[in-house]
Design an enzyme around this catalytic site. Structure first.
Site, PDB file in Angstrom:
ATOM      1  N   HIS A 261       0.837  -1.213   0.000  1.00 53.26           N
ATOM      2  CA  HIS A 261       0.000   0.000   0.000  1.00 53.26           C
ATOM      3  C   HIS A 261       0.869   1.258   0.000  1.00 53.26           C
ATOM      4  CE1 HIS A 261      -4.035  -1.773   0.467  1.00 53.26           C
ATOM      5  NE2 HIS A 261      -3.452  -2.695   1.217  1.00 53.26           N
ATOM      6  N   ASP A 348      -0.773  -4.864   5.880  1.00 50.94           N
ATOM      7  CA  ASP A 348      -1.762  -5.713   5.219  1.00 50.94           C
ATOM      8  C   ASP A 348      -1.521  -5.797   3.714  1.00 50.94           C
ATOM      9  OD1 ASP A 348      -2.478  -2.950   5.067  1.00 50.94           O
ATOM     10  OD2 ASP A 348      -4.458  -3.521   4.342  1.00 50.94           O
ATOM     11  N   GLU A 349      -1.999  -6.867   3.149  1.00 51.01           N
ATOM     12  CA  GLU A 349      -2.101  -7.067   1.696  1.00 51.01           C
ATOM     13  C   GLU A 349      -0.808  -6.724   0.944  1.00 51.01           C
ATOM     14  OE1 GLU A 349      -6.842  -6.317   0.989  1.00 51.01           O
ATOM     15  OE2 GLU A 349      -5.571  -4.547   1.168  1.00 51.01           O
ATOM     16  N   SER A 350       0.318  -7.095   1.518  1.00 57.98           N
ATOM     17  CA  SER A 350       1.605  -6.854   0.862  1.00 57.98           C
ATOM     18  C   SER A 350       1.951  -8.066   0.004  1.00 57.98           C
ATOM     19  CB  SER A 350       2.689  -6.585   1.915  1.00 57.98           C
ATOM     20  OG  SER A 350       3.818  -5.993   1.332  1.00 57.98           O
TER      21      SER A 350
END
Length: 533
Positions: A261, A348-350
């Site tokens: 992100h 998150d969401e890496s």
């Protein structure tokens, strides 16, 4: 002399009051109190607020006068009563008592006097919110109403179930103005929330000035989802938000999401970038499908600015010392202007960060946050690394990560996407929002228990509850209000009130009363068909 005059007026008012018949009013239990207090005892009479009312504050707290003035200011527009505030007299008494500081409070009301006591200023403030909810809904009006300002008599003993009761506002996907952030804080305070988590950075925008890295806002702050002009807060503006929140006993938790992100940062400084990997598949500097870090170390390439809503394509270069200098500078500058205890590192969401690199990064960044005196918070993926003692894992998706957090002896912040994500659509007809986690109606936000939601996770393991509002589709105050209310009020009760006291049927009745207050305040809330508004 003024003090003696007011004392005489109050004595006279008391004598007149004692000669009148008792005022009858519906009991406290029938008021629309949200969140529901721990204990209520009604006495079936009423306290009539009149023009000669005044507020007295007692105790050692530095903010007691501020709270008293807040109460006076909240009551004045609708009643027309300019209630004086002093330490010497008043029939509405705010008293901070001795003892270990606690958010618990007691509210006692008889026909002649109102008294709110607590061992903390925060407890006094929460008692004030409860007192205000006992008034007729017209108290929310911005002009004088012809109403008898009667509140029911009795007593309330109250304290929160969880110590952390928060909401997250994503100001990165769409930039949210200072005025609208303050408006959000005002609404949170009415429901006894005490933490505002600001999601300050993401792929689509960098929203906080970092003086040692000025391009973060110059370039990274210049756009948002949909290609708008974006925006950012200067450090002085950020401090203004922090101070405004603190006046309502809300602590700001800043988040810099990393190592994923991070496209806005990567577009600002190419040396942080291991490669450009946008959702359309246009990947720069690839060798056999993998990023060639050696080439990029020699010739770093800035990413392109991004204004879509896909996730998981960006990552900081986790193998460069320059990256950790950047991260440390950001943590240092934000920590210096954030008095609260927490710093949120995202995590998150890496998806494009190799797992060993991700673990190395998270463990090293935790050390940097601790170096500057803050407690780490991160999304639940960080539990796949070794957590420092005290680090908080924010559960949003993977139950296994919540269990990993507990196994390491760390606390969990409960934000299950299927219950607390305020950007999820109510149903398939909702005008904005997403539904990748679920459609979340009001009942779904209300009927769940943080202490039993994840098997093996109990109340002892949980720091608190937080309701995030992501802004991929949210662009302005009207959108914020529509997606937030009434669900934020439901989350407030989940976080504050014990499960055995909560009843969906009773909440339906009370939220309808709250709806009348929102109408008066011109807050454009979603009128759930589950409630008889």
């Amino acid at each position: 002399m003024k003090s003696l005059l007011w004392s005489a007026i109050l004595v006279a008012a008391s004598i007149v009051s004692s000669c009148q018949a008792p005022i009858q009013v519906a009991p406290i239990e029938e008021a629309g109190l949200i969140p529901l207090p721990k204990s209520i005892n009604s006495t079936g009479k009423g306290f009539l607020l009149t023009a000669d009312a005044s507020i007295q504050y007692k105790g050692a707290g530095n903010k007691l006068e501020t709270i008293a003035n807040y109460l006076s200011d909240r009551i004045a527009p609708a009643t027309g009563f300019e209630m004086p505030v002093s330490q010497t007299f008043g029939n509405i008494i705010l008293e901070q008592t001795n003892g270990e500081a606690s958010e618990a409070y007691q509210l006692t009301i008889d026909e002649n006097e109102v008294k709110i006591t607590s061992t903390s200023e925060a407890g006094i403030f929460y008692g004030v919110q409860t007192f205000l909810q006992l008034f007729p809904t017209e108290i929310e009006s911005s002009y004088v109403e012809s109403v008898d300002w009667v509140v029911p008599t009795g007593s309330i003993q109250d304290q929160p179930e969880f110590e952390y009761r928060g909401s997250m506002l994503d100001v990165a996907r769409h930039f949210i103005s200072i005025e609208d952030v303050k408006h959000y804080i005002d609404q949170m305070a009415k429901f006894k929330f005490n933490y505002l988590h600001l999601h300050l950075t993401d792929d689509q925008g960098w929203r906080i000035e970092i003086k040692s890295w000025p391009k973060l806002t110059e370039i990274g702050g210049s756009t948002e989802v949909g290609g708008g002009k974006g925006g950012f807060y200067t450090q002085e503006e950020y401090k203004e938000i922090v101070a405004y929140a603190a006046d309502q006993f809300i602590t700001v938790v800043p988040e810099v999401d990393m190592p994923g992100h991070t496209n806005a940062a990567l577009a600002s400084y190419g040396e942080l970038n291991p490669g450009v990997n946008l959702p359309d598949g246009d990947v720069s500097t690839m060798v056999e499908g993998k990023i060639d870090f050696d080439i990029l170390d020699k010739n770093p390439v800035p990413a392109e600015l991004y204004s879509g809503i896909e996730v998981g394509f960006s990552t900081l270069a986790t193998n460069k010392e320059r990256t950790y200098q950047f991260v440390e500078d950001v943590i240092r500058e934000i920590s210096e202007i954030t008095p609260g205890p927490y710093f949120h590192i995202g995590g998150d969401e890496s998806h494009v960060t190799e797992k060993p690199d991700y673990i190395y990064f998270v463990e090293r960044v935790q050390e940097l946050v601790q170096k500057y005196g803050k407690i780490n918070v991160g999304w639940d993926e960080i539990a796949t690394s070794k957590l420092l003692p005290g680090t908080i894992s924010q559960f949003w998706a993977e139950e296994e990560n919540a269990k990993l957090t507990k196994e390491q002896g760390n606390k969990i912040l409960m934000s299950p996407a299927k219950r607390t994500y305020l950007d999820m659509q109510y149903d398939s007809t909702t005008r904005i929002g997403l539904h990748w986690a679920a459609y979340i109606e009001l009942e779904d936000s209300y009927k769940w228990d943080p202490s039993t939601y994840v098997e093996g996770i109990n109340k002892f393991d949980i720091l608190g509850v937080e309701a995030p509002l992501w802004t991929e589709t949210v662009t302005n105050r009207a959108d914020i209000e529509y997606m937030t209310f009434p669900r934020l009020a439901a989350i407030a009760e989940v976080a504050w009130s014990t499960k055995d006291l909560r009843s969906w049927e009773d909440f339906q009745r009370r939220i309808a009363i709250q709806g009348k207050r929102w109408d008066i305040n011109k807050i454009g809330f979603y009128r759930s068909p589950q409630v008889n508004w």
